[in-house]
Design an enzyme around this catalytic site. Structure first.
Site, PDB file in Angstrom:
ATOM      1  N   HIS A  47       0.816  -1.259   0.165  1.00  0.00           N
ATOM      2  CA  HIS A  47      -0.149  -0.115  -0.163  1.00  0.00           C
ATOM      3  C   HIS A  47       0.840   1.331  -0.011  1.00  0.00           C
ATOM      4  CE1 HIS A  47      -2.836   2.977   2.073  1.00  0.00           C
ATOM      5  NE2 HIS A  47      -3.461   2.413   1.199  1.00  0.00           N
ATOM      6  N   ASP A  89      -6.167   1.923  -1.754  1.00  0.00           N
ATOM      7  CA  ASP A  89      -6.782   1.539  -0.581  1.00  0.00           C
ATOM      8  C   ASP A  89      -7.662   0.308  -0.803  1.00  0.00           C
ATOM      9  OD1 ASP A  89      -5.774   3.834   0.288  1.00  0.00           O
ATOM     10  OD2 ASP A  89      -7.804   5.067   0.562  1.00  0.00           O
TER      11      ASP A  89
END
EC number: 3.1.1.4
Length: 121
Positions: A47, A89
């Site tokens: 991420h 996300d």
């Protein structure tokens, strides 16, 4: 933004982003270094790398819209940055779900000084 990301995490995993993912391992939360401690921490590393590939965007404050269709996260059309942040996300939230079985409370509030070295994305 962190608000939408937190909601995605809660909806996907049933866990609140804070405290469960806000300072987990070496990469979940602000910053990151060292070797990811487990699969969940690796989700955060990936991420971070995803956000790193968005130099023209500001992922933490930038808001975006998403919805759920048959249980799946669908990023709604927005600006280029909003779309890319949402996809980063979404991938992390799904990754957290896939790795719930190996989530370990020993890595919650993990001290930064135990995270050594640099990993390249």
């Amino acid at each position: 933004s962190l608000l939408e990301f937190g909601m995605m995490i809660l909806e996907e995993t049933g866990k609140l982003a804070v405290p469960f993912y806000s300072s987990y391992g070496c990469y979940c939360g602000w910053g990151g270094k060292g070797t990811p401690k487990d699969a969940t921490d690796r989700c955060c590393f990936v991420h971070d790398c995803c956000y790193g590939n968005l130099p023209d965007c500001t992922p933490k404050p930038d808001r975006y819209k998403y919805k759920r269709v048959n249980g799946a996260i669908v990023c709604e059309q927005g600006t280029s940055c909003e779309n890319r942040i949402c996809e980063c996300d979404k991938a992390a939230a799904i990754c957290f779900t896939k790795n719930l079985n190996t989530y370990s409370k020993i890595y919650m509030l993990y001290p930064d000084f135990l995270c050594k070295g640099e990993l390249k994305c």
